[in-house]
Design an enzyme around this catalytic site. Structure first.
Site, PDB file in Angstrom:
ATOM      1  N   ASP A 116      -8.856  -9.822  20.330  1.00 53.95           N
ATOM      2  CA  ASP A 116      -8.264 -11.069  20.023  1.00 53.95           C
ATOM      3  C   ASP A 116      -8.528 -10.951  18.278  1.00 53.95           C
ATOM      4  OD1 ASP A 116      -8.075 -13.810  19.139  1.00 53.95           O
ATOM      5  OD2 ASP A 116      -9.204 -14.637  20.715  1.00 53.95           O
TER       6      ASP A 116
ATOM      7  N   PHE B  24     -14.651 -16.954  21.305  1.00 55.88           N
ATOM      8  CA  PHE B  24     -13.720 -18.227  21.478  1.00 55.88           C
ATOM      9  C   PHE B  24     -12.156 -17.637  21.600  1.00 55.88           C
ATOM     10  CE2 PHE B  24     -10.701 -21.394  19.666  1.00 55.88           C
ATOM     11  CZ  PHE B  24     -11.065 -22.170  20.492  1.00 55.88           C
TER      12      PHE B  24
ATOM     13  N   LYS C 115      -2.602 -17.579  14.044  1.00 54.00           N
ATOM     14  CA  LYS C 115      -3.145 -18.345  12.643  1.00 54.00           C
ATOM     15  C   LYS C 115      -2.269 -17.933  11.340  1.00 54.00           C
ATOM     16  CE  LYS C 115      -7.427 -20.219  14.147  1.00 54.00           C
ATOM     17  NZ  LYS C 115      -8.328 -19.591  15.021  1.00 54.00           N
TER      18      LYS C 115
HETATM   19  C1  LIG Z   1      -8.540 -20.243  16.777  1.00 53.39           C
HETATM   20  C2  LIG Z   1      -8.369 -19.027  17.562  1.00 53.39           C
HETATM   21  C3  LIG Z   1      -7.896 -18.985  18.889  1.00 53.39           C
HETATM   22  C4  LIG Z   1      -6.930 -20.167  19.342  1.00 53.39           C
HETATM   23  O1  LIG Z   1      -5.755 -20.320  18.669  1.00 53.39           O
HETATM   24  P1  LIG Z   1      -4.857 -21.741  18.610  1.00 53.39           P
HETATM   25  O2  LIG Z   1      -3.868 -21.503  17.853  1.00 53.39           O
HETATM   26  O3  LIG Z   1      -5.923 -22.823  18.302  1.00 53.39           O
HETATM   27  O4  LIG Z   1      -4.652 -21.860  20.190  1.00 53.39           O
HETATM   28  C5  LIG Z   1      -8.056 -18.035  19.660  1.00 53.39           C
HETATM   29  N1  LIG Z   1      -8.955 -16.783  19.387  1.00 53.39           N
HETATM   30  C6  LIG Z   1      -9.564 -16.887  18.130  1.00 53.39           C
HETATM   31  C7  LIG Z   1     -10.378 -15.533  17.861  1.00 53.39           C
HETATM   32  C8  LIG Z   1      -9.345 -18.055  17.115  1.00 53.39           C
HETATM   33  O5  LIG Z   1     -10.096 -17.845  16.126  1.00 53.39           O
END
Ligand SMILES: *Cc1c(COP(=O)(O)O)cnc(C)c1O
Length: 385
Positions: free
Chosen positions: A210, A123, A239
């Site tokens: 990521d 994701f 986050k």
């Molecule tokens: C939450 C998340 C995203 C997206 O972040 P947003 O601030 O919602 O755009 C991307 N990559 C990972 C691994 C995530 O957990």
């Protein structure tokens, strides 16, 4: 717009790991706004930074120097083993920057149609490029045509990427989560990240991690790659960086740090004085309280408690975790558990259909960690026992 289904609750205030709803009922928050509130709710130092900066200067523009942003850049890149950073306002935007960086890197090396290797089950966000990178049909369905230039392989499968390397001249980067978050708290083999690092070095590809969910001490290190010493070329965080104040960052080191040049990318708000001051406060608290080490200790405690408490239950497939990123995989879909947990005053998440995900704040006391364990077991036993 109706993009979310809401659970039947709304919260009025929070303190540490606790939230209170509008009827005054307390809830133990084992989700922390999906790995966002690492320092819990209403943290005094975060609040102080926010109020102080809000009453001094909220926003200017990236057309000017922003000393607070420069300070944050210094602190964050130092912690992350990176050299430069681009600030954005969310995780998806941080990943957009990484994707653009990889394409520009590829174009600079004469690759006309640069491709990025991405994973099944991953994701990366909900913008067009990041949903195209995401390995979930549910996230993509209906939004075709998708952004081109992503080559998908199974997660935790080095051989699959070696095959891609043998068959493609267009790949310029690998984008991967060190632990799958939304994909179900999937922890790869020990050799996976070092293997990717080695392959990227051999191929001249950028290793792009990521760390939006795993970063900022969540897994028991400042960043999850530090468990394996697989330092990436590019790393994204968001986050927990702002503890709830929106901020994201795309960092880079080595050749990758000099790819994005003047005029190639931008953001109106990214790294403004307010966001930067809050993130600096977050880093200060994480560091002063040794919360990476603490996340490791608490993670062991919770994992052990769950393992003992749920041993011999045939509806439990596997219990796994890294620091305070914990998953309980059940044999069957269990989305209904979120509503059941609410009744018990517990906030948990279910992801990938059948994985209970715990992402509590890192400021838990030992007793609160035990309470998360006992309430989680109680809910699971109530529904499946
Ligand atoms: C939450 C998340 C995203 C997206 O972040 P947003 O601030 O919602 O755009 C991307 N990559 C990972 C691994 C995530 O957990």
């Amino acid at each position: 717009m109706q993009t979310y289904g809401h659970l039947p609750v709304s919260f009025e205030r929070g303190e540490g790991v606790w939230l209170w709803d509008d009827a005054g009922k307390p809830y133990l928050d084992a989700l922390a706004g999906v790995a966002v509130c690492g320092l819990g709710h209403a943290h005094a130092q975060v609040t102080a930074a926010l109020c102080e900066q809000a009453s001094t200067l909220i926003h200017t523009s990236n057309l000017y120097h922003i000393p607070m942003q420069e300070q944050l850049a210094e602190r964050l890149t130092h912690k992350a083993g990176m050299e430069r950073v681009f600030f954005a306002n969310s995780g998806a935007e941080a990943n957009e920057a990484a994707i653009k960086l990889a394409r520009l890197y590829g174009q600079g090396r004469g690759v006309k149609s640069p491709a990025i290797v991405v994973m099944e089950g991953s994701f990366h966000g909900r913008t067009l490029a990041t949903l195209s990178a995401t390995g979930s049909r549910k996230v993509q369905a209906g939004f075709e045509p998708l952004v081109q230039g992503f080559t998908r392989v199974p997660y935790n499968d080095l051989d699959a990427i070696v095959k891609v390397a043998a068959n493609s001249n267009d790949v310029v980067a690998v984008l991967v989560e060190p632990v799958l978050g939304e994909g179900g708290v999937v922890i790869p083999d020990e050799a996976y990240l070092p293997g990717l690092r080695q392959l990227c070095d051999q191929q001249g590809w950028l290793l792009m991690l990521d760390e939006i969910q795993t970063g900022m001490c969540r897994t028991g290190e400042w960043f999850a790659w530090q468990h394996r010493q697989a330092r990436p070329d590019v790393m994204t965080v968001a986050k927990a960086l702002g503890n709830g104040f929106p901020i994201g960052a795309c960092m880079a080191q080595g050749e990758a740090a000099n790819v994005l040049q003047k005029g190639t990318h931008g953001s109106t708000y990214g790294g403004n004085p307010l966001a930067s001051h809050v993130a600096l406060a977050v880093i200060g608290v994480l560091e002063a309280q040794g919360l990476a080490q603490r996340a490791r200790t608490l993670g062991h405690q919770i994992l052990e408690g769950l393992t003992v408490g749920l041993s011999g239950k045939d509806y439990v497939q596997e219990i796994r975790g890294q620091g305070l990123m914990i998953g309980i995989e059940l044999q069957q879909p269990c989305v209904e558990l979120m509503a059941e947990a609410l009744k018990e005053g517990l906030l948990i998440n279910v992801t990938a259909g059948n994985v209970i995900r715990l992402l509590p704040p890192l400021i838990l006391t030992d007793q609160e960690a035990d309470e998360i364990v006992s309430r989680t077991i109680k809910v699971v036993e109530k529904v499946y026992g």
